[in-house]
Scaffold this motif. Structure first.
Motif, PDB file in Angstrom:
ATOM      1  N   UNK A   1       0.815  -1.220   0.000  1.00 44.52           N
ATOM      2  CA  UNK A   1       0.000   0.000   0.000  1.00 44.52           C
ATOM      3  C   UNK A   1       0.849   1.271   0.000  1.00 44.52           C
ATOM      4  N   UNK A   2       2.131   1.168   0.313  1.00 41.28           N
ATOM      5  CA  UNK A   2       2.999   2.347   0.339  1.00 41.28           C
ATOM      6  C   UNK A   2       3.754   2.567  -0.972  1.00 41.28           C
TER       7      UNK A   2
ATOM      8  N   UNK B   1      -3.413   5.483  10.039  1.00 41.63           N
ATOM      9  CA  UNK B   1      -4.234   6.414   9.261  1.00 41.63           C
ATOM     10  C   UNK B   1      -4.608   5.845   7.897  1.00 41.63           C
ATOM     11  N   UNK B   2      -3.707   5.110   7.275  1.00 41.81           N
ATOM     12  CA  UNK B   2      -3.900   4.710   5.882  1.00 41.81           C
ATOM     13  C   UNK B   2      -4.561   3.347   5.688  1.00 41.81           C
ATOM     14  N   UNK B   3      -4.626   2.496   6.707  1.00 43.46           N
ATOM     15  CA  UNK B   3      -5.053   1.109   6.482  1.00 43.46           C
ATOM     16  C   UNK B   3      -6.522   0.973   6.080  1.00 43.46           C
TER      17      UNK B   3
ATOM     18  N   UNK C   1      -7.356   6.306  -3.453  1.00 49.03           N
ATOM     19  CA  UNK C   1      -7.379   7.750  -3.737  1.00 49.03           C
ATOM     20  C   UNK C   1      -7.328   8.567  -2.447  1.00 49.03           C
ATOM     21  N   UNK C   2      -8.012   8.094  -1.419  1.00 44.33           N
ATOM     22  CA  UNK C   2      -7.971   8.798  -0.130  1.00 44.33           C
ATOM     23  C   UNK C   2      -6.589   8.690   0.508  1.00 44.33           C
TER      24      UNK C   2
ATOM     25  N   UNK D   1      -4.463  11.795   1.787  1.00 42.16           N
ATOM     26  CA  UNK D   1      -4.053  11.803   3.193  1.00 42.16           C
ATOM     27  C   UNK D   1      -2.539  11.901   3.317  1.00 42.16           C
ATOM     28  N   UNK D   2      -1.823  11.201   2.457  1.00 47.50           N
ATOM     29  CA  UNK D   2      -0.360  11.258   2.492  1.00 47.50           C
ATOM     30  C   UNK D   2       0.139  12.661   2.160  1.00 47.50           C
TER      31      UNK D   2
END
Length: 153
Positions: free
Chosen positions: A21-22, A49-51, A56-57, A61-62
């Motif tokens: 995911x990164x 925060x990202x999981x 797109x979010x 967020x990043x």
């Protein structure tokens, strides 16, 4: 397995898998972005925060986390040395701007004509003037032809 692991996997010394995911968020070409976010928020907080977000979010967020972390990274609250350095250099920067502006204005102004006048010539007398001068005065006596010498001090 990706040929270029993302910065998160490189930081954790892991092999980056295809569905990491990164991988899109922190590519290997952008080290600064991950470094700033990791130092301010930490990897666990970032993962938290990202999981649960969509891809797109995650990108939005990043970006938001990066833009929030960058000022804190550049100017930490307990050590504002870069901020103080910028404040100390401010007068010198403004002085340079003023000198550049003066040069620019001088290039725009019309050239003025200055007439060169000859310098006056001063000559020194060969004899030194005496402290006491002697001059002749007429006296108020009945005899107008009599002249007496008077010393002035």
């Amino acid at each position: 397995m990706n040929a270029n692991p993302c910065e998160v996997c490189r930081f954790q010394n892991k092999q980056c898998v295809n569905n990491c995911m990164f991988a899109l968020l922190f590519p290997s070409s952008d080290l600064e972005k991950f470094d700033v976010v990791n130092r301010i928020f930490g990897l666990e907080t970032l993962t938290f925060y990202l999981k649960d977000l969509s891809p797109m979010e995650r990108i939005d967020t990043t970006r938001t986390l990066y833009y929030e972390a960058k000022p804190c990274f550049l100017n930490p609250p307990k050590n504002p040395s870069k901020f103080l350095e910028a404040l100390l250099n401010y007068p010198y920067q403004k002085a340079e701007e003023v000198s550049k502006t003066k040069k620019l204005l001088a290039s725009y102004s019309r050239p003025c004509v200055v007439l060169a006048l000859p310098a006056p010539k001063y000559t020194q007398s060969k004899s030194k003037p005496s402290v006491l001068r002697k001059r002749k005065r007429k006296t108020k006596s009945s005899d107008e032809s009599a002249i007496r010498v008077v010393e002035d001090s």
